[in-house]
Design an enzyme around this catalytic site. Sequence first.
Site, PDB file in Angstrom:
ATOM      1  N   CYS A   9      -6.409  -5.657  -7.302  1.00 31.41           N
ATOM      2  CA  CYS A   9      -6.138  -5.232  -5.933  1.00 31.41           C
ATOM      3  C   CYS A   9      -5.547  -6.370  -5.101  1.00 31.41           C
ATOM      4  CB  CYS A   9      -7.388  -4.669  -5.273  1.00 31.41           C
ATOM      5  SG  CYS A   9      -8.811  -5.762  -5.321  1.00 31.41           S
TER       6      CYS A   9
ATOM      7  N   ASN B 180     -12.457  -0.950  -4.761  1.00 36.61           N
ATOM      8  CA  ASN B 180     -12.228  -1.353  -6.154  1.00 36.61           C
ATOM      9  C   ASN B 180     -13.496  -1.977  -6.733  1.00 36.61           C
ATOM     10  OD1 ASN B 180     -11.355  -2.474  -8.576  1.00 36.61           O
ATOM     11  ND2 ASN B 180      -9.978  -3.941  -7.615  1.00 36.61           N
TER      12      ASN B 180
ATOM     13  N   TYR C  73       0.840  -1.195   0.000  1.00 37.41           N
ATOM     14  CA  TYR C  73       0.000   0.000   0.000  1.00 37.41           C
ATOM     15  C   TYR C  73       0.880   1.252   0.000  1.00 37.41           C
ATOM     16  CZ  TYR C  73      -3.663  -3.331   1.284  1.00 37.41           C
ATOM     17  OH  TYR C  73      -4.523  -4.390   1.309  1.00 37.41           O
TER      18      TYR C  73
END
Length: 99
Positions: free
Chosen positions: A62, A54, A31
């Site tokens: 993701c 998402n 991240y």
Amino acid sequence: MAEHPPFEGTAFQVKVWNAMKEIPRGEIRTYTEIAVQIGHPNSARAVANACGQNPYPPIVPCHRVVRSDGSLGGYSGEGGVETKRRLLSEEGVEFSTPS
């Protein structure tokens, strides 16, 4: 890569989702790495939140974004974190640490 309809989200979310689309199959990013890539180096938590929003998992991958401590983090797609682990495994990425 499969296509998806146009993104509908905040400018920040769209930046995150576009950055995720650039992660090659079999690779992961944290991240924090995504936050740095999009020009918001102190926004790792906001990146994680955008990943959770998402609209097109796993087309927008993701599942290739993990926590800086090496754990998987979450997954908003069907099946949750176990699906994330399976998708990564199918791409040759193995995790032995619990999520």
